[in-house]
Design an enzyme around this catalytic site. Structure first.
Site, mmCIF file in Angstrom:
data_model
loop_
_atom_site.group_PDB
_atom_site.id
_atom_site.type_symbol
_atom_site.label_atom_id
_atom_site.label_comp_id
_atom_site.label_asym_id
_atom_site.label_seq_id
_atom_site.Cartn_x
_atom_site.Cartn_y
_atom_site.Cartn_z
ATOM 1 N N ASP A 67 0.823 -1.214 0.000
ATOM 2 C CA ASP A 67 0.000 0.000 0.000
ATOM 3 C C ASP A 67 0.858 1.265 0.000
ATOM 4 O O ASP A 67 1.975 1.272 0.505
ATOM 5 C CB ASP A 67 -0.923 -0.031 1.239
ATOM 6 C CG ASP A 67 -2.094 0.922 1.099
ATOM 7 O OD1 ASP A 67 -2.360 1.390 -0.022
ATOM 8 O OD2 ASP A 67 -2.742 1.207 2.124
ATOM 9 N N SER A 79 -8.267 -4.503 5.018
ATOM 10 C CA SER A 79 -8.848 -4.200 3.700
ATOM 11 C C SER A 79 -9.297 -5.477 2.957
ATOM 12 O O SER A 79 -9.014 -5.647 1.770
ATOM 13 C CB SER A 79 -7.866 -3.405 2.829
ATOM 14 O OG SER A 79 -7.542 -2.192 3.453
ATOM 15 N N ASN A 87 1.318 3.404 -2.897
ATOM 16 C CA ASN A 87 1.903 3.807 -4.185
ATOM 17 C C ASN A 87 1.461 5.213 -4.599
ATOM 18 O O ASN A 87 2.265 6.024 -5.055
ATOM 19 C CB ASN A 87 1.471 2.846 -5.303
ATOM 20 C CG ASN A 87 1.991 1.449 -5.100
ATOM 21 O OD1 ASN A 87 2.780 1.215 -4.189
ATOM 22 N ND2 ASN A 87 1.548 0.521 -5.930
ATOM 23 N N HIS A 141 2.758 3.081 -8.871
ATOM 24 C CA HIS A 141 2.552 1.656 -9.169
ATOM 25 C C HIS A 141 3.759 1.089 -9.919
ATOM 26 O O HIS A 141 4.231 0.001 -9.613
ATOM 27 C CB HIS A 141 1.275 1.451 -9.999
ATOM 28 C CG HIS A 141 0.021 1.925 -9.307
ATOM 29 N ND1 HIS A 141 -0.237 1.657 -7.985
ATOM 30 C CD2 HIS A 141 -1.047 2.649 -9.758
ATOM 31 C CE1 HIS A 141 -1.400 2.185 -7.657
ATOM 32 N NE2 HIS A 141 -1.909 2.806 -8.705
ATOM 33 N N ARG A 155 -0.372 8.962 -9.995
ATOM 34 C CA ARG A 155 -0.425 7.752 -9.180
ATOM 35 C C ARG A 155 0.249 6.544 -9.848
ATOM 36 O O ARG A 155 0.916 5.753 -9.195
ATOM 37 C CB ARG A 155 -1.880 7.391 -8.843
ATOM 38 C CG ARG A 155 -2.581 8.427 -7.971
ATOM 39 C CD ARG A 155 -4.031 8.025 -7.738
ATOM 40 N NE ARG A 155 -4.115 6.705 -7.160
ATOM 41 C CZ ARG A 155 -4.031 6.429 -5.854
ATOM 42 N NH1 ARG A 155 -3.895 7.409 -4.986
ATOM 43 N NH2 ARG A 155 -4.108 5.197 -5.434
ATOM 44 N N GLU A 173 -12.436 -4.455 -4.391
ATOM 45 C CA GLU A 173 -12.857 -3.062 -4.184
ATOM 46 C C GLU A 173 -12.115 -2.086 -5.097
ATOM 47 O O GLU A 173 -12.594 -0.982 -5.357
ATOM 48 C CB GLU A 173 -12.635 -2.645 -2.721
ATOM 49 C CG GLU A 173 -13.598 -3.265 -1.716
ATOM 50 C CD GLU A 173 -13.257 -4.708 -1.339
ATOM 51 O OE1 GLU A 173 -12.129 -5.154 -1.620
ATOM 52 O OE2 GLU A 173 -14.141 -5.389 -0.782
ATOM 53 N N ASN A 174 -10.933 -2.485 -5.573
ATOM 54 C CA ASN A 174 -10.135 -1.572 -6.402
ATOM 55 C C ASN A 174 -10.769 -1.268 -7.761
ATOM 56 O O ASN A 174 -10.377 -0.305 -8.429
ATOM 57 C CB ASN A 174 -8.697 -2.093 -6.593
ATOM 58 C CG ASN A 174 -7.838 -1.983 -5.351
ATOM 59 O OD1 ASN A 174 -6.970 -2.819 -5.097
ATOM 60 N ND2 ASN A 174 -8.047 -0.949 -4.540
ATOM 61 N N ARG A 218 -11.937 2.371 -8.456
ATOM 62 C CA ARG A 218 -11.022 3.491 -8.755
ATOM 63 C C ARG A 218 -11.316 4.056 -10.151
ATOM 64 O O ARG A 218 -11.978 3.401 -10.963
ATOM 65 C CB ARG A 218 -9.582 2.992 -8.688
ATOM 66 C CG ARG A 218 -9.201 2.629 -7.265
ATOM 67 C CD ARG A 218 -7.732 2.376 -7.128
ATOM 68 N NE ARG A 218 -7.430 2.084 -5.728
ATOM 69 C CZ ARG A 218 -6.232 2.134 -5.190
ATOM 70 N NH1 ARG A 218 -5.187 2.467 -5.931
ATOM 71 N NH2 ARG A 218 -6.052 1.866 -3.915
HETATM 72 C C1 IPE Z 1 -5.500 -2.690 -0.361
HETATM 73 O O1 IPE Z 1 -5.114 -1.384 -0.545
HETATM 74 C C2 IPE Z 1 -5.507 -3.405 -1.686
HETATM 75 C C3 IPE Z 1 -4.201 -3.635 -2.271
HETATM 76 C C4 IPE Z 1 -3.038 -3.364 -1.742
HETATM 77 C C5 IPE Z 1 -4.221 -4.257 -3.565
HETATM 78 P P1 IPE Z 1 -6.186 -0.200 -0.724
HETATM 79 O O2 IPE Z 1 -5.394 1.033 -0.826
HETATM 80 O O3 IPE Z 1 -7.101 -0.524 -1.815
HETATM 81 O O4 IPE Z 1 -6.975 -0.289 0.664
HETATM 82 P P2 IPE Z 1 -7.897 0.789 1.386
HETATM 83 O O5 IPE Z 1 -8.960 1.164 0.410
HETATM 84 O O6 IPE Z 1 -7.044 1.949 1.769
HETATM 85 O O7 IPE Z 1 -8.416 0.082 2.599
HETATM 86 C C1 IPE Z 2 -1.442 0.182 -3.407
HETATM 87 O O1 IPE Z 2 -1.206 1.550 -3.416
HETATM 88 C C2 IPE Z 2 -1.623 -0.395 -4.783
HETATM 89 C C3 IPE Z 2 -2.979 -0.846 -5.104
HETATM 90 C C4 IPE Z 2 -4.015 -0.803 -4.305
HETATM 91 C C5 IPE Z 2 -3.194 -1.380 -6.437
HETATM 92 P P1 IPE Z 2 -2.405 2.576 -3.532
HETATM 93 O O2 IPE Z 2 -2.726 2.789 -4.959
HETATM 94 O O3 IPE Z 2 -3.527 2.133 -2.674
HETATM 95 O O4 IPE Z 2 -1.754 3.899 -2.940
HETATM 96 P P2 IPE Z 2 -2.401 4.900 -1.872
HETATM 97 O O5 IPE Z 2 -2.835 4.059 -0.699
HETATM 98 O O6 IPE Z 2 -3.553 5.564 -2.549
HETATM 99 O O7 IPE Z 2 -1.299 5.819 -1.517
HETATM 100 MG MG MG Z 3 -4.001 2.389 -0.728
#
Ligand code: IPE
Ligand code: IPE
Ligand code: MG
Length: 250
Positions: free
Chosen positions: A21, A197, A23, A38, A34, A68-69, A72
């Site tokens: 988490d 999560s 990135n 990644h 963003r 849940e992703n 986005r």
């Molecule tokens: C959890 O990270 C999912 C992954 C690392 C793939 P998220 O960034 O999606 O989690 P939340 O939404 O902050 O809980």
């Molecule tokens: C984790 O980093 C990667 C994925 C969930 C795919 P994030 O994209 O959640 O980065 P933040 O949490 O928004 O900084």
């Molecule tokens: Mg995150």
């Protein structure tokens, strides 16, 4: 195998999982989009895998994309799926050489066809490797897994293979997508967030949790070793008292 200072080779967790988490926040701090975060997270994956192999971890599960992703922005989802294809394609030779067996958990049938194809090909190519299992959690969530396991189990019952009062924890686990992997012992989350999560809900029942403030693109081999050293300092009581454990050791 290279000896790693301060790690007890006899007490290395067999299965480590990481919620990668931070990135996006890391990229924002650099004044970048963003997806830059990644992309830079790929090096952290390489380093974690290398550290896991060196330490003697048998299974490394990485949370790469949660159910849940999908919520986005479409541009970010597409960029992540494209990054997955290019990363799998460019890394598969190295993975194979190093004896890595690639696996996936999650409903991968819902991934874009290019991503699905690259993944399935890499899984097939590395299927006979035995050094370490690298499990990508893609379109995965813990509740999804428990639901799909319940569906399979119900089917099994309806076909008269099983009586409902025969259902036990160990049997239920056999229907989860993680059934073939060792028991989860250590769960790491980066970026300072302290929540699951929807990751490995069933499997983390007795896992040790390790949180670091580092963002995922900053995570390096030393950070992985630090998590293992921290794990080795803990007393895993599994409901017993500390005195009971000492009595067993003596
Ligand atoms: C959890 O990270 C999912 C992954 C690392 C793939 P998220 O960034 O999606 O989690 P939340 O939404 O902050 O809980
Ligand atoms: C984790 O980093 C990667 C994925 C969930 C795919 P994030 O994209 O959640 O980065 P933040 O949490 O928004 O900084
Ligand atoms: Mg995150």
């Amino acid at each position: 195998m290279k000896v790693i200072p301060n790690i007890d080779a006899k007490r290395v967790p067999a299965h480590v999982a990481i919620i990668m988490d931070g990135n996006g926040r890391w990229a924002s701090l650099m004044g970048k989009p963003r997806i830059f975060g990644h992309k830079n997270g790929v090096q952290s994956v390489r380093e974690s895998l290398e550290a896991a192999v060196q330490a003697g971890v048998k299974c490394l599960t990485l949370y790469a994309f949660s159910t849940e992703n999908w919520s986005r922005p479409a541009g970010e989802v597409n960029a992540l799926m494209t990054l997955l294809v290019s990363t799998i394609r460019s890394e598969v030779d190295k993975l194979d050489e190093k004896g890595v067996q690639l696996k996936a958990i999650g409903d991968i049938s819902k991934l874009p066809s290019k991503t699905h194809k690259a993944l399935v090909e890499a899984i097939d190519r590395t299927k006979d490797n035995t050094k370490i299992q690298l499990v990508l959690a893609l379109n995965y969530s813990g509740r999804w897994d428990i639901s799909q396991a319940s569906r399979k189990l119900s089917q099994y019952i309806s076909e008269n293979h099983l009586n409902p009062d025969q259902i036990e924890e160990s049997m239920f686990s056999q229907f989860l997508s993680t059934a073939a992997f060792p028991e989860l012992e250590l769960l790491i989350r980066t970026s300072g967030e302290q929540r699951l999560s929807n990751f490995l809900l069933w499997e983390s029942a007795y896992a040790e949790l390790f949180f670091t403030d580092k963002f995922w693109p900053e995570f390096r081999k030393e950070d992985f070793f630090e998590a293992i050293m921290d794990f080795q300092k803990r007393e895993r009581r599994f409901g017993k008292t500390g005195e009971q454990l000492k009595a067993v050791v003596r």
